[in-house]
Each structure stands twice: as C-alpha cells, then as structure tokens.
Write an enzyme that holds these catalytic residues in place. Sequence first.
Site, PDB file in Angstrom:
ATOM      1  CE  LYS A   1       5.910 -12.885   1.994  1.00  0.00           C
ATOM      2  NZ  LYS A   1       7.109 -12.203   2.467  1.00  0.00           N
TER       3      LYS A   1
ATOM      4  CD  GLN B   1       7.931  -9.331   4.839  1.00  0.00           C
ATOM      5  OE1 GLN B   1       7.436 -10.438   4.699  1.00  0.00           O
ATOM      6  NE2 GLN B   1       8.207  -8.536   3.816  1.00  0.00           N
TER       7      GLN B   1
ATOM      8  CG  ASP C   1      12.755 -14.998   1.801  1.00  0.00           C
ATOM      9  OD1 ASP C   1      11.971 -15.074   0.841  1.00  0.00           O
ATOM     10  OD2 ASP C   1      12.646 -14.167   2.726  1.00  0.00           O
TER      11      ASP C   1
END
Length: 298
Positions: free
Chosen positions: A54, A98, A121
Amino acid sequence: MPARIIDGKAIAADLRGKVADAVHRLRRDRGIVPGLAVVLVGKNAASEVYVRNKSKAVTESGMHAFDQYLPDSVSETDLLDLIGRFNGDARVNGILVQLPLPTQVNLHKILWAIDPAKDVDGFHPVNFGRLASGLPTLVPCTPLGCVRLAKTVHASLAGLEAVVIGRSNIVGKPVSQLLLAEDVTVTIAHSKTRDLAAVCRRADLLVAAMGRPEMVRGDWIKPGATVIDVGINRAPGQEGKKASKSRIVGDVAYAEAVTVAGALTPVPGGVGPMTIACLLLNTLSAACMQNGLPTPNF
Ligand code: NAP
C-alpha cells in the site's frame, strides 16, 4: 466459449495512472499533496506485505505515506491517541488501520475514532450509514473495486440480478449497497442460505466473498454470467513436477467457472489489485473533499 478474463491488474494500473495524474495536477495547481496514514499493529507477515504494498503504491502515485508500526502489546489508549493525532494532522487526508487488531483493543472503538472525512476504508458507521442512505461518501475499497470491475463488462448494471455470497461489513454488505445504488436487484446469501447453488444460478452477476476455497462450482453459475471472485485463500500446492508448497485460490473453482461464465475475475490478479487502486482513489477523494474541491469523476 471460455469466459472473458477480467484483467484486474490492467484495470487497476489504468486507475492508478489516472489517480497519479490527478495528484500531479493537485500539487501543481493548488500545492496540495494528499497523504495516507496506515497503522499496522503487531507482526503479521501477510499484513506487513499488504502495508508495504500500500505504501509503495501511495508514494508511486505522488502522495505522502505516513506508516506507523506498533507492537502487538499496544494499549487501546495509545492507539486512540495516535488516531487522534492523525485526525488533527492536516497533512494526513486518509487513515487506515490494518485489520485484524489484537484482542486487548476494541475494534469498533478504533474504527469509530477515525474522523469520517479521513476514513478511506469506509468502515466508520457514519460512512456506512451514508452509503446505505444513497449519499455520497467514502466507500470500502474492495467493494468499490468489485463494482468497477463489473462495469468493465456491463456498460450499465441496471436491472441485472446479482447474488452476493457473504454479508461481512468489509465486503458483502457494502458491495450489496453499491449494487443497489446501480439499480441492480440484489440477493445477499450467507452461511444459512438454503440451496445456495440454486440461488447462485439465478445471478447475472455473482459476487463470491465468503472465504471458502473454490466453493462455487461451475454448475452454480448461470451460463454467460459475470463472476467477481473476492476470495483470497491459501490452498495446498500442486504435486508432481511443478510441486509447490501452497497456492492462492479464490472462492470460485476457476477451471470450472471459466467454461460457463461470460466473464470472470482471476485470483490472483482480479479484485486484489483493484483494492489498492481504490484506496488511492479514496485518499485522493478525501483530500479533495477536505479542501472543498470536486471529487475525481473517473
Ligand atoms: P468474513 O468476514 O469471514 O465473511 C464471510 C461471509 O461469508 C460471512 O457472511 C459468512 O456467512 C459467509 N459464508 C461463510 N461460509 C459460507 C458458506 N459455506 N456458504 C455461504 N456463505 C458463507 O470474510 P470477508 O472479510 O468478507 O472476506 C471474504 C473473502 O474475501 C476472504 O477470502 C477474504 O480473504 C477475501 N477478501 C479479499 C479482499 C481483496 O482485496 N481481494 C479484501 C477483503 C477480503 P455468515 O455471516 O452467515 O457467517
């Protein structure tokens, strides 16, 4: 005729190129450089690879990456403090924690602490609620990638019959909401669905997101249907000459599906690359929204 393979890698590369161009224009014309903070707790080999990939993608697109690695023993308070600092940092336009998190940390508390405007997200209940209400918002990356892939096959999804297998907050529910917003008729299936194979056979568009290796067989698929395989599973490797320890497979039995479906995403190389590309898109969108600018329309 074998199914058309939906090349997620190429489609993601195209999207990443468009994001990089838009980031370049934003820096040149407004002096704004979008920034993404990724927080990784603990030592999980797979998560470390995700985070590294990422960050690499973020910097390659011209954005700033603010990675934070924390020990497995981190307290909930320390994690909340860190998120608070990122919320208040104007250089950070997007925050991603995460998953999974260690058990001493309350997942909901953490996700709800992220400023919804920086929630790239799309997991914050405010953004989840906005999505369900049909309002513009930051949308979870994997579901966004799935819908963009389906749209490379169908110019319009309106009126299609879709079956989504899986009802998680990360994939199943948001992808269903996005499809509904595209005027698709959506059925959400899960582990208690009766005669799943028959339900799937109704689908013009089948989204498999249950984390069960190769569970969707060829005869579950309506001939000509579009199949989006979200699953990432580790399966035993091949034996014989090309022996390998393990391989990555999706939730769909690819070799069978490819002879029935009209179009199909491979695993790997389908939904996975789109997830990262959509994260970049979301970070760019968040930066635009925070600066009162129109969001990208590509
Ligand atoms: P999850 O939270 O474990 O949810 C799985 C869902 O599938 C649940 O709703 C479950 O039903 C349903 N399910 C499980 N077994 C089933 C069965 N035998 N029949 C029908 N439904 C069944 O998983 P997730 O986070 O949504 O992820 C799903 C898959 O996508 C995993 O393989 C994951 O690795 C992959 N994934 C990929 C990406 C990517 O970037 N490509 C991103 C995220 C996830 P119940 O609700 O009834 O338990």
